[in-house]
Scaffold this motif. Sequence first.
Motif, PDB file in Angstrom:
ATOM      1  N   LYS A 147      28.691 150.246  42.598  1.00  0.00           N
ATOM      2  CA  LYS A 147      28.004 150.222  43.888  1.00  0.00           C
ATOM      3  C   LYS A 147      26.585 150.786  43.757  1.00  0.00           C
ATOM      4  CE  LYS A 147      29.181 151.440  48.660  1.00  0.00           C
ATOM      5  NZ  LYS A 147      30.152 152.200  49.503  1.00  0.00           N
ATOM      6  N   ASN A 148      25.661 149.975  43.303  1.00  0.00           N
ATOM      7  CA  ASN A 148      24.251 150.380  43.221  1.00  0.00           C
ATOM      8  C   ASN A 148      23.368 149.142  43.287  1.00  0.00           C
ATOM      9  OD1 ASN A 148      23.629 149.434  40.403  1.00  0.00           O
ATOM     10  ND2 ASN A 148      25.296 150.861  39.947  1.00  0.00           N
ATOM     11  N   ALA A 149      22.086 149.371  43.430  1.00  0.00           N
ATOM     12  CA  ALA A 149      21.151 148.276  43.732  1.00  0.00           C
ATOM     13  C   ALA A 149      21.022 147.244  42.629  1.00  0.00           C
ATOM     14  CB  ALA A 149      19.772 148.858  44.051  1.00  0.00           C
ATOM     15  N   VAL A 150      21.333 147.601  41.390  1.00  0.00           N
ATOM     16  CA  VAL A 150      21.112 146.664  40.285  1.00  0.00           C
ATOM     17  C   VAL A 150      22.394 146.066  39.732  1.00  0.00           C
ATOM     18  CG1 VAL A 150      18.978 147.836  39.658  1.00  0.00           C
ATOM     19  CG2 VAL A 150      21.106 148.467  38.528  1.00  0.00           C
ATOM     20  N   CYS A 151      23.524 146.509  40.196  1.00  0.00           N
ATOM     21  CA  CYS A 151      24.795 145.955  39.699  1.00  0.00           C
ATOM     22  C   CYS A 151      25.411 145.031  40.753  1.00  0.00           C
ATOM     23  CB  CYS A 151      25.737 147.088  39.305  1.00  0.00           C
ATOM     24  SG  CYS A 151      25.123 148.061  37.897  1.00  0.00           S
ATOM     25  N   HIS A 152      26.226 145.587  41.625  1.00  0.00           N
ATOM     26  CA  HIS A 152      26.863 144.750  42.651  1.00  0.00           C
ATOM     27  C   HIS A 152      26.339 145.070  44.046  1.00  0.00           C
ATOM     28  CE1 HIS A 152      29.818 142.808  39.977  1.00  0.00           C
ATOM     29  NE2 HIS A 152      29.772 143.951  39.304  1.00  0.00           N
ATOM     30  N   GLY A 153      25.213 145.777  44.118  1.00  0.00           N
ATOM     31  CA  GLY A 153      24.610 146.088  45.417  1.00  0.00           C
ATOM     32  C   GLY A 153      25.151 147.382  46.001  1.00  0.00           C
ATOM     33  N   THR A 154      24.360 148.027  46.792  1.00  0.00           N
ATOM     34  CA  THR A 154      24.765 149.305  47.383  1.00  0.00           C
ATOM     35  C   THR A 154      25.890 149.133  48.403  1.00  0.00           C
ATOM     36  OG1 THR A 154      23.004 149.078  49.042  1.00  0.00           O
ATOM     37  CG2 THR A 154      22.479 150.343  47.062  1.00  0.00           C
ATOM     38  N   ASP A 155      26.079 147.879  48.867  1.00  0.00           N
ATOM     39  CA  ASP A 155      27.173 147.608  49.797  1.00  0.00           C
ATOM     40  C   ASP A 155      28.239 146.705  49.169  1.00  0.00           C
ATOM     41  OD1 ASP A 155      25.733 145.295  49.566  1.00  0.00           O
ATOM     42  OD2 ASP A 155      25.272 145.091  51.703  1.00  0.00           O
ATOM     43  N   LEU A 156      28.155 146.551  47.843  1.00  0.00           N
ATOM     44  CA  LEU A 156      29.094 145.715  47.083  1.00  0.00           C
ATOM     45  C   LEU A 156      29.048 144.240  47.498  1.00  0.00           C
ATOM     46  CD1 LEU A 156      32.190 148.099  46.804  1.00  0.00           C
ATOM     47  CD2 LEU A 156      30.508 147.553  45.038  1.00  0.00           C
ATOM     48  N   ARG A 157      27.946 143.845  48.112  1.00  0.00           N
ATOM     49  CA  ARG A 157      27.773 142.438  48.491  1.00  0.00           C
ATOM     50  C   ARG A 157      26.866 141.715  47.503  1.00  0.00           C
ATOM     51  NH1 ARG A 157      29.712 140.916  53.443  1.00  0.00           N
ATOM     52  NH2 ARG A 157      30.484 142.583  54.777  1.00  0.00           N
ATOM     53  N   GLY A 158      26.711 142.300  46.334  1.00  0.00           N
ATOM     54  CA  GLY A 158      25.983 141.637  45.270  1.00  0.00           C
ATOM     55  C   GLY A 158      24.529 142.063  45.161  1.00  0.00           C
ATOM     56  N   ALA A 159      23.966 141.933  43.976  1.00  0.00           N
ATOM     57  CA  ALA A 159      22.549 142.204  43.714  1.00  0.00           C
ATOM     58  C   ALA A 159      21.910 140.917  43.216  1.00  0.00           C
ATOM     59  CB  ALA A 159      22.393 143.316  42.683  1.00  0.00           C
ATOM     60  N   TRP A 160      20.694 140.678  43.626  1.00  0.00           N
ATOM     61  CA  TRP A 160      20.006 139.422  43.313  1.00  0.00           C
ATOM     62  C   TRP A 160      19.973 139.162  41.808  1.00  0.00           C
ATOM     63  CZ3 TRP A 160      14.680 138.364  41.569  1.00  0.00           C
ATOM     64  CH2 TRP A 160      14.346 137.004  41.682  1.00  0.00           C
ATOM     65  N   LEU A 161      20.539 138.027  41.422  1.00  0.00           N
ATOM     66  CA  LEU A 161      20.589 137.600  40.019  1.00  0.00           C
ATOM     67  C   LEU A 161      21.237 138.644  39.107  1.00  0.00           C
ATOM     68  CD1 LEU A 161      17.114 135.857  39.590  1.00  0.00           C
ATOM     69  CD2 LEU A 161      19.336 134.800  39.999  1.00  0.00           C
ATOM     70  N   SER A 162      22.151 139.390  39.691  1.00  0.00           N
ATOM     71  CA  SER A 162      22.893 140.365  38.889  1.00  0.00           C
ATOM     72  C   SER A 162      24.363 140.216  39.257  1.00  0.00           C
ATOM     73  CB  SER A 162      22.363 141.771  39.136  1.00  0.00           C
ATOM     74  OG  SER A 162      23.003 142.699  38.270  1.00  0.00           O
ATOM     75  N   GLY A 163      25.056 141.293  39.531  1.00  0.00           N
ATOM     76  CA  GLY A 163      26.480 141.217  39.824  1.00  0.00           C
ATOM     77  C   GLY A 163      26.760 140.523  41.152  1.00  0.00           C
ATOM     78  N   TYR A 173      32.799 140.368  47.931  1.00  0.00           N
ATOM     79  CA  TYR A 173      33.338 139.594  49.050  1.00  0.00           C
ATOM     80  C   TYR A 173      33.517 138.120  48.689  1.00  0.00           C
ATOM     81  CZ  TYR A 173      32.493 143.658  52.006  1.00  0.00           C
ATOM     82  OH  TYR A 173      32.529 144.916  52.548  1.00  0.00           O
ATOM     83  N   ASN A 174      32.975 137.709  47.555  1.00  0.00           N
ATOM     84  CA  ASN A 174      33.172 136.323  47.132  1.00  0.00           C
ATOM     85  C   ASN A 174      34.656 136.025  46.913  1.00  0.00           C
ATOM     86  OD1 ASN A 174      30.442 136.037  47.151  1.00  0.00           O
ATOM     87  ND2 ASN A 174      30.166 135.944  44.929  1.00  0.00           N
ATOM     88  N   CYS A 175      35.356 137.053  46.458  1.00  0.00           N
ATOM     89  CA  CYS A 175      36.795 136.883  46.219  1.00  0.00           C
ATOM     90  C   CYS A 175      37.629 137.660  47.240  1.00  0.00           C
ATOM     91  CB  CYS A 175      37.153 137.330  44.809  1.00  0.00           C
ATOM     92  SG  CYS A 175      36.410 136.320  43.504  1.00  0.00           S
ATOM     93  N   HIS A 176      37.154 138.880  47.547  1.00  0.00           N
ATOM     94  CA  HIS A 176      37.875 139.719  48.513  1.00  0.00           C
ATOM     95  C   HIS A 176      37.267 139.458  49.898  1.00  0.00           C
ATOM     96  CE1 HIS A 176      39.768 142.064  45.250  1.00  0.00           C
ATOM     97  NE2 HIS A 176      38.578 142.008  44.657  1.00  0.00           N
TER      98      HIS A 176
END
Length: 216
Positions: A183-199, A203-206
């Motif tokens: 849960k951070n800005a460069v991996c899957h986003g601070t809200d776990l909704r993804g980071a641009w061109l990264s993780g 919510y794509n699956c869950h």
Amino acid sequence: MPQITTKVLSFAVLGALALALSGCGDANPKASFDPAVGKHPANWLPAGHSAAAEEDVNGCVECHGDDLNGGISKVTCFGTAGCHLGGTTAIHPLGWGQVAYLRHPAYIAANGTSNCATALCHGTDLLGVTDSGPSCLSCHQGGTAQAPTIHPWGASGDTDLSKHATWLKANLSNGNYDFSTCKNAVCHGTDLRGAWLSGPSCYNCHNNGPPASPLN
């Protein structure tokens, strides 16, 4: 006579250099340069010089040259001999901007990590430097700092999604899933909704968001 001439010239050169270096201490009060010893204070790099340069980079040119490529100090700010790979105010190569997480894999694949593994950048062991570059393991959760992988369960692109569930279950925090490393800005986003061109977004699956614990 030639020996006397050589000595006179040597003293003249040393005198001129001393006067020049003394002048370095007067150009920019923020520079905290001690002309008596010819050095900046111990805490000058990396954080100290950054604050002073951002306030008045022109204060550096008297010693480091108009182009900041060395000058009388013989210490360049740029390239592999310095630290700034992209220019006066750019530590990383031009174009990286705020997406170093996106740009750095290709750069390292082409150039290796020698420009990163310095005492003032990300540390000679790539484990980070206070007030400078972070540890590579702050994002890379697997492998070593010298040979990291994004996830602890396998190489990037591993499509076996069961591995992330297994890892999360093995690393619970008070019975709940611990998403702190995701849960951070460069991996899957601070809200776990993804980071641009990264993780991707969890919510794509869950559909209802990542579950809080194995009991959910």
